[in-house]
Each structure stands twice: as structure tokens, then as C-alpha cells.
Design a protein around this motif. Structure first.
Motif, PDB file in Angstrom:
ATOM      1  N   GLN A 132       0.822  -1.203   0.000  1.00  0.00           N
ATOM      2  CA  GLN A 132       0.000   0.000   0.000  1.00  0.00           C
ATOM      3  C   GLN A 132       0.860   1.260   0.000  1.00  0.00           C
ATOM      4  O   GLN A 132       0.529   2.263  -0.650  1.00  0.00           O
ATOM      5  N   GLU A 133       1.963   1.213   0.707  1.00  0.00           N
ATOM      6  CA  GLU A 133       2.884   2.353   0.708  1.00  0.00           C
ATOM      7  C   GLU A 133       3.483   2.557  -0.688  1.00  0.00           C
ATOM      8  O   GLU A 133       3.629   3.691  -1.159  1.00  0.00           O
ATOM      9  N   ALA A 134       3.839   1.450  -1.335  1.00  0.00           N
ATOM     10  CA  ALA A 134       4.412   1.546  -2.681  1.00  0.00           C
ATOM     11  C   ALA A 134       3.397   2.127  -3.657  1.00  0.00           C
ATOM     12  O   ALA A 134       3.731   2.983  -4.492  1.00  0.00           O
ATOM     13  N   LEU A 135       2.156   1.677  -3.550  1.00  0.00           N
ATOM     14  CA  LEU A 135       1.110   2.201  -4.432  1.00  0.00           C
ATOM     15  C   LEU A 135       0.865   3.691  -4.161  1.00  0.00           C
ATOM     16  O   LEU A 135       0.614   4.469  -5.084  1.00  0.00           O
ATOM     17  N   GLY A 159       9.837  -6.423  -6.008  1.00  0.00           N
ATOM     18  CA  GLY A 159       8.527  -6.783  -6.528  1.00  0.00           C
ATOM     19  C   GLY A 159       7.386  -6.384  -5.615  1.00  0.00           C
ATOM     20  O   GLY A 159       6.299  -6.961  -5.689  1.00  0.00           O
ATOM     21  N   VAL A 160       7.605  -5.409  -4.744  1.00  0.00           N
ATOM     22  CA  VAL A 160       6.531  -4.916  -3.885  1.00  0.00           C
ATOM     23  C   VAL A 160       5.498  -4.187  -4.744  1.00  0.00           C
ATOM     24  O   VAL A 160       4.315  -4.102  -4.397  1.00  0.00           O
ATOM     25  N   THR A 162       1.623  -2.657 -12.858  1.00  0.00           N
ATOM     26  CA  THR A 162       0.969  -1.596 -12.092  1.00  0.00           C
ATOM     27  C   THR A 162       1.577  -0.240 -12.436  1.00  0.00           C
ATOM     28  O   THR A 162       0.856   0.757 -12.602  1.00  0.00           O
ATOM     29  N   ALA A 163       2.905  -0.195 -12.522  1.00  0.00           N
ATOM     30  CA  ALA A 163       3.588   1.059 -12.843  1.00  0.00           C
ATOM     31  C   ALA A 163       3.187   1.557 -14.228  1.00  0.00           C
ATOM     32  O   ALA A 163       2.890   2.743 -14.423  1.00  0.00           O
TER      33      ALA A 163
END
Length: 468
Positions: free
Chosen positions: A202-205, A241-242, A247-248
């Protein structure tokens, strides 16, 4: 049929095809992660990367338990011990299929081949997906059917392949009944605090959303200014791979209905960085010698490097006497991260000014980087050393003072990391020694080498292998 997912460099639930396929059954899959700490040490994993991995494992374990999937974490010191450990895990859980996302470097490919051979003896299928890349190796080919050896034509064709792919919705894992998360074992190797980097998917997103929403438009210019935070700061998450490349890339879709074409400059430049990441992984897959410390341009393995231990140590410690180089190295050893422009400047300096073997710098970076990725780090070093594919021409030797003037004109980045130069006026900050000599106290080191001399020495050395 009971399914399992073996997590590796894909510590996420979103856009994870191996996890999605393993979960496509009535009962929840079981999940396993192996801590191969002795192999990680052989691969020069940084203590800060290990710490970041551990924190992301905890977050993934919690996230999976909320979806009803139990993640078991086992200490299995070496890759060579994984096949036996995974067979026991499968027998204990009555597993018939194990799902993985492929990894493309040599040791990882050999490990997976050994696992496949052992599991097949028990009629257990190892199912491989390609969740770590947008485009799998072999999907981007020249007209002759070969892999690309240059980035620009690779990037052109890669984008065509991305364009032809079905633009799917994010792949989510449907919830099973929640379960409690089990404990992680104690970490068996040294760790360095990574808490500056928030852990978890969630932090990465959230970081991705912040970058796309507020920064990507200025990325083309801002990414070259080390005093500003103009980069995405997502590399550490991509390395483990977090967050996945799918997604990116999907986050860029909003900028152009013809994605990946028609993007504005900043978004297009960032997509090119994702393409570089994939290019280096494709090269690792097709050219196994790159995993063995060998140069892409084989004749350059005959370069006679200097046995310059003092110069190497001064480079490692940020005491070269070139402020921009020293600032970059101190940022790396202090924080576990370095701005990409500085990675190029410091690498170029080690190889071309100090004539030190690029492999020593490559290993040092991996031993300190939170985002250490073997393909990207190896590719970057070979590029800087003019020994790799697409490498900067060998006669292009960065002048560290000119680089400093261009990319840190006010000296803000230098002053942040080289506090001996706090009081140096801006017009002297890039080459401060003559000004410092007039001061009463001066604790900044003299230049380790004179650049003009070093440049000629490198060119002479390199010509001998390039032109006989």
C-alpha cells in the motif's frame, strides 16, 4: 487440487500472475518464501536491502493472512538447498502445482531448473509466469529472430509489443476466510535500518500515485538534478517486486489512449526507464556470461586495470577530492541510495579516472544499495565502463567538475553531503582547492588524481584493447 505459490522477488498481491493462478481454486493456496541468506551474501546483498525485504515480508504476510492465505517463511541458507526444502513443503501440504514468477539471472535460472527436476519426480508441476516484466524474454525479437543488443531498437519494438498486449484490469486475488499471520523467523544476517522507506504494497502504491499525480510531468528535467527529489523513488520497491511493472505502466495509461505511444515528455521518459529495466533483464537471460562477471564486449576483458587500492578506498569513503563524486558516495553509504545521475558520475570516475576494474565498483554498489538489482546494476556499470552493450563510447570520459557545474550548479547537493565545504562560495564549490588553500583551516582532501592526466591514461589503456 492444492496449489502453492513460491514468492521470490514478487512480494505483492496486486498484478501477481503466479499468486492469481495459485488462488484460482476453491481452497486457498499455501505460500512459501525461502530466506537464502548465504546465497544473498554471495550476491552482495546490502544489509539495508535485507532489512527492507524483511519489513516487506512482514507486510505481505499480514496482507495475505487477511485474504486467507498463509505465508510460511523458512531459513534455507543456499539456493542449492531449495529443491529439497520445497519438495518437503509440497509433500507436507499435498501440493500438486507450484506457481512462480520467473527470474532471469543465471543462478536463479539454475535453481529453478533444479527445483523443476526434483518436483517432477513427485509429479508436482512447477508453473512459470512472467510477472516481473511487462514483456518476457523472447517476445521482443529482431527481424532475424535474435535478441536485441542495443537499447534504442529494443525500446522501439518493446513498446510495440506492449501496445499489442491486452490492457487488462488489475489482477486481484479473491478473498478466502481470513487467517492469522504466522511469525517470521529471526533474521540470520546483519541488517541496516531502512525505516526511511515505508514498507508494504500500500505504501508503494501510494508513492506511485504521488509520483504520477504530482511529479512525472517534470520528470525529464528534474531527474537530473540531485538536489531535488525529482525521481520516482520506486526502484527499491520494483527490485523486491513490492510493486509490479504492470501496475507502474498502467498508471501511465491515463496520459494517452494510445499507450505506450503519445505520452507527454515526462511520462514517456519514465516509461523509457522501465524499458531499460526490462532490457537489462532480457540481456541477462540471453547472455549468461553477464552473470559471471564478464563484459558484454568480450575484448574488453583484457583491459589492464590498476591495482589501485588506495584510490578505490578513497572512492568508497567519498574522499576523492572531487566534491560531486564524494557527495554521491557519501549519500550511498549513509542512506543506501544514490541519485541516478550520481551513479553515472561516480562509476565513470572510478573506472576512467582511477582505472579501477568496474567489477569492484559494481560489487560495492550492490553491498550498499537498498534498490540493488543485479541486472540493472551490472548493466549500468558496464555502460559507464564502456564495456557493455550500448555503452557510452570509451573516449567519452566525464569531467567531474563539468558534471558538477551542470547538474548541481548552486552546490546544494554537495553541501548536503560534504560538510567540509559548507562555507565555500558557490563559484568555487565544484573545484574548491585553490580557495581552501587561502583559508586558515581546511580539512577537505586533495584530489586523488589529476583529471586531465587520468583521462589520457584511460584512453591509452583502452585503445590497446579496442584497436590492438
Amino acid at each position: 487440487m492444492r496449489q502453492a505459490i513460491w514468492f521470490r522477488s514478487d512480494l505483492r498481491t496486486l498484478d501477481n500472475p503466479a499468486l492469481f493462478s495459485a488462488s484460482n481454486t476453491e481452497q486457498p493456496p499455501v505460500a512459501i518464501f525461502y530466506v537464502c541468506h548465504e546465497t544473498w551474501s554471495e550476491h552482495n546483498w546490502a544489509p539495508i536491502k535485507v532489512d527492507f525485504l524483511w519489513r516487506n515480508l512482514e507486510a505481505l504476510q499480514q496482507s495475505l493472512s487477511e485474504k486467507g492465505i498463509q505465508l510460511e517463511v523458512q531459513l534455507v541458507p543456499k539456493f542449492s538447498q531449495v529443491p529439497g526444502a520445497l519438495r518437503e513443503f509440497c509433500r507436507r501440504n499435498n501440493i500438486e502445482q507450484v506457481h512462480i514468477n520467473a527470474e532471469y539471472t543465471l543462478d536463479e535460472k539454475r535453481r529453478d531448473a533444479a527445483v523443476d527436476a526434483v518436483l517432477s519426480q513427485d509429479n508436482i508441476e512447477l508453473v512459470t509466469h512472467h510477472g516481473n516484466l511487462l514483456v518476457a524474454p523472447g517476445q521482443v525479437r529482431t527481424q532475424q529472430g535474435d535478441y536485441y543488443k542495443k537499447f534504442t531498437p529494443f525500446n522501439r519494438r518493446w513498446r510495440q509489443v506492449v501496445n499489442e498486449m491486452n490492457d487488462s484490469e488489475p489482477v486481484q486475488v479473491g478473498p478466502f476466510s481470513p487467517t492469522s499471520a504466522s511469525e517470521l523467523p529471526g533474521c540470520p544476517v546483519a541488517r541496516k535500518d531502512s525505516s526511511h522507506w515505508p514498507a508494504g504494497e500500500q505504501e508503494a502504491l501510494g508513492k506511485l500515485g504521488q509520483f504520477i499525480g504530482h511529479c512525472v510531468e517534470d520528470y525529464q528535467q528534474a531527474r537530473d538534478v540531485p538536489a531535488e527529489s525529482g525521481t520516482s523513488q520506486l526502484s527499491a520497491y520494483l527490485a523486491l517486486g513490492v510493486i509490479g511493472p504492470q501496475t507502474a505502466a498502467r498508471a501511465l495509461h491515463e496520459f494517452s489512449p494510445e499507450f505506450p505511444f503519445g505520452l507527454p515528455c515526462g511520462a514517456d521518459t519514465w516509461l523509457t526507464e522501465l524499458a531499460w529495466r526490462e532490457f537489462y533483464q532480457h540481456l541477462m537471460y540471453f547472455v549468461p556470461r553477464l552473470s559471471k562477471g564478464e563484459s558484454f564486449q568480450t575484448e574488453t576483458d583484457n583491459i589492464r586495470w590498476l591495482d589501485n587500492e588506495e584510490g578505490f578506498q578513497r572512492w568508497c569513503e567519498g574522499r576523492t577530492g572531487y566534491p560531486i563524486v564524494d557527495a554521491g558516495m557519501r549519500q550511498l553509504t549513509s542512506t543506501g541510495w544514490m541519485h541516478n545521475r550520481l551513479r553515472m558520475i561516480t562509476a565513470n570516475f572510478l573506472v576512467k579516472d582511477l582505472l579501477v576494474d568496474w567489477r569492484k565498483g559494481e560489487a560495492f554498489f550492490m553491498q550498499h544499495l537498498i534498490d540493488g538489482s543485479f541486472p540493472a546494476n551490472n548493466g549500468g556499470w558496464q555502460w559507464s565502463a564502456s564495456v557493455g552493450t550500448d555503452a557510452v563510447p570509451y573516449f567519452r570520459v566525464f569531467n567531474p567538475v563539468r558534471q558538477s557545474e551542470k547538474f548541481d550548479p548552486d552546490g546544494n547537493y554537495i553541501r548536503k553531503w560534504v560538510n567540509e565545504l559548507d562555507d565555500v562560495p558557490t563559484k568555487h564549490i565544484h573545484s574548491p582547492h585553490s580557495w581552501l588553500q587561502q583559508q586558515r583551516s581546511n580539512n577537505y582532501c586533495e584530489p586523488v588524481v589529476e583529471h586531465k592526466f587520468a583521462r589520457e591514461r584511460f584512453l591509452t589503456t583502452f585503445k590497446q584493447v579496442k584497436h590492438g
